[in-house]
Write a protein that holds these residues in place. Structure first.
Motif, PDB file in Angstrom:
ATOM      1  N   SER A  88      47.493  43.172  51.038  1.00 61.50           N
ATOM      2  CA  SER A  88      47.260  44.557  51.465  1.00 61.50           C
ATOM      3  C   SER A  88      45.793  44.958  51.347  1.00 61.50           C
ATOM      4  O   SER A  88      45.293  45.748  52.157  1.00 61.50           O
ATOM      5  CB  SER A  88      48.121  45.515  50.641  1.00 61.50           C
ATOM      6  N   HIS A  89      45.085  44.398  50.367  1.00 59.18           N
ATOM      7  CA  HIS A  89      43.659  44.720  50.200  1.00 59.18           C
ATOM      8  C   HIS A  89      42.848  44.250  51.403  1.00 59.18           C
ATOM      9  O   HIS A  89      41.907  44.928  51.838  1.00 59.18           O
ATOM     10  CB  HIS A  89      43.119  44.051  48.925  1.00 59.18           C
ATOM     11  N   MET A  90      43.220  43.090  51.939  1.00 54.35           N
ATOM     12  CA  MET A  90      42.519  42.580  53.110  1.00 54.35           C
ATOM     13  C   MET A  90      42.827  43.413  54.352  1.00 54.35           C
ATOM     14  O   MET A  90      41.962  43.600  55.214  1.00 54.35           O
ATOM     15  CB  MET A  90      42.904  41.122  53.356  1.00 54.35           C
ATOM     16  N   VAL A  91      44.059  43.915  54.425  1.00 54.53           N
ATOM     17  CA  VAL A  91      44.424  44.783  55.560  1.00 54.53           C
ATOM     18  C   VAL A  91      43.612  46.075  55.494  1.00 54.53           C
ATOM     19  O   VAL A  91      43.129  46.572  56.522  1.00 54.53           O
ATOM     20  CB  VAL A  91      45.930  45.087  55.559  1.00 54.53           C
ATOM     21  N   LEU A  92      43.445  46.611  54.280  1.00 50.75           N
ATOM     22  CA  LEU A  92      42.611  47.806  54.124  1.00 50.75           C
ATOM     23  C   LEU A  92      41.174  47.503  54.541  1.00 50.75           C
ATOM     24  O   LEU A  92      40.544  48.282  55.270  1.00 50.75           O
ATOM     25  CB  LEU A  92      42.634  48.284  52.667  1.00 50.75           C
ATOM     26  N   GLY A  93      40.662  46.349  54.075  1.00 48.70           N
ATOM     27  CA  GLY A  93      39.303  45.966  54.448  1.00 48.70           C
ATOM     28  C   GLY A  93      39.138  45.842  55.949  1.00 48.70           C
ATOM     29  O   GLY A  93      38.159  46.316  56.517  1.00 48.70           O
ATOM     30  N   LEU A  94      40.121  45.218  56.600  1.00 50.64           N
ATOM     31  CA  LEU A  94      40.071  45.063  58.056  1.00 50.64           C
ATOM     32  C   LEU A  94      40.150  46.406  58.763  1.00 50.64           C
ATOM     33  O   LEU A  94      39.431  46.654  59.744  1.00 50.64           O
ATOM     34  CB  LEU A  94      41.224  44.173  58.513  1.00 50.64           C
TER      35      LEU A  94
END
Length: 321
Positions: free
Chosen positions: A171-177
């Motif tokens: 989920s952290h990477m989705v937020l970053g993206l």
């Protein structure tokens, strides 16, 4: 420059604190209706964390500086790009607060947020999200047909992020993206295509945001495990989570440093990169797996400086080539 970054963050924070003064107004005040309307509007600003704007907006402005070297930027272009950023971020944050309202109500750290505490209702939050979404889509339409067509899937991704913690620790990477798409959007709006320098700036922003979101999520490690929520700290533990965060921030520096050759930028840009790298080191030294007491300092103060320095470094590098 560090003073500038902290000052910008504190200005946003002070604005939010001043927004809470409506609660001190006596009920019999003749201006109560007007003050109530003003207070409600300001509550929306608090709900979407206005102060956090300082983390991402400088990257959007940096993208405009780079794109402005090869393209003529009009006031209208810049205005609608900024409005699109404001609309997208507001819609995304508002939707996140609605989607997470029940979870926030059970988390001692987030119980005071506006919807769980009753300061705003879910219906009011939904109206805010709809209006913000309209602002984003309308702004995209003013930029180009391509931007308009892309605005719907982009909005869908922004909303989808709020549910990722229910099923994946990525989920952290989705937020970053979700936030990292900002330079790409600016590139499509102005250039009509994705240039390699905008892709690298986007990757730099994506890994930067994901890295400090992991760091911040360490505070909720036990709560996430108890609730069955997914996060890198809950899945791997605080020690490994901080190492993953460090690796992402190293990747961010590499991506940002590549702009020196890709744009290209002046030598002063690399001087700023060295300062930013040092700040990343300081940020990660502030937070220990067994001592999260300084997470707020690392998350808010240090990151506000880093974000502002990214914009200033690109501006300086573009001017002093």
């Amino acid at each position: 420059m560090s003073i500038l970054g902290i000052t910008l963050y504190e200005v946003f924070t002070l604005t939010e604190k001043r927004m809470c003064r409506w609660r001190e107004v006596p009920e019999e005040d003749d201006n109560a209706p007007q003050q109530s309307i003003f207070a409600k509007a300001m509550a929306y600003g608090q709900m979407i964390k206005l102060s956090h704007t300082v983390f991402a907006l400088p990257f959007g402005l940096a993208a405009l500086v780079i794109l402005g070297r090869d393209h003529t930027l009009t006031f209208e272009m810049v205005f609608w790009i900024v409005m699109a950023i404001v609309g997208a971020r507001s819609a995304s944050m508002g939707f996140n607060r609605i989607a997470d309202a029940s979870i926030d109500a059970r988390n001692p750290r987030t119980q005071g947020r506006h919807i769980p505490s009753g300061m705003l209702t879910v219906r009011e939050g939904m109206v805010f999200v709809i209006l913000s979404s309209f602002l984003f889509i309308a702004s995209a339409a003013m930029l180009s047909m391509t931007c308009l067509l892309l605005s719907i899937p982009v909005l869908a991704l922004l909303f989808a992020y709020s549910y990722t913690k229910r099923f994946t620790w990525l989920s952290h990477m989705v937020l970053g993206l979700s936030i990292g798409m900002m330079p790409l959007g600016a590139s499509i709006a102005i250039d009509g295509w994705l240039s390699i320098d905008m892709v690298m700036l986007s990757l730099g922003l994506t890994t930067y945001i994901a890295g400090f979101d992991i760091l911040y999520a360490c505070q909720d490690l036990e709560f996430d495990r108890k609730e069955g929520l997914f996060s890198i700290p809950a899945h791997f533990g605080a020690d490994r989570a901080l190492k993953i965060s460090s690796a992402l921030h190293m990747a961010s520096i590499v991506c940002l440093a590549s702009l020196y050759w890709l744009v290209p930028l002046g030598a002063i840009y690399m001087v700023f990169m060295a300062v930013i790298a040092a700040l990343f080191v300081i940020e990660h030294r502030l937070v220990k797996p067994n001592d999260l007491s300084r997470v707020d300092v690392a998350f808010f103060d240090v990151n506000s400086v880093i974000s502002v320095l990214v914009f200033v470094s690109i501006l300086a590098g573009a001017v002093f080539v």
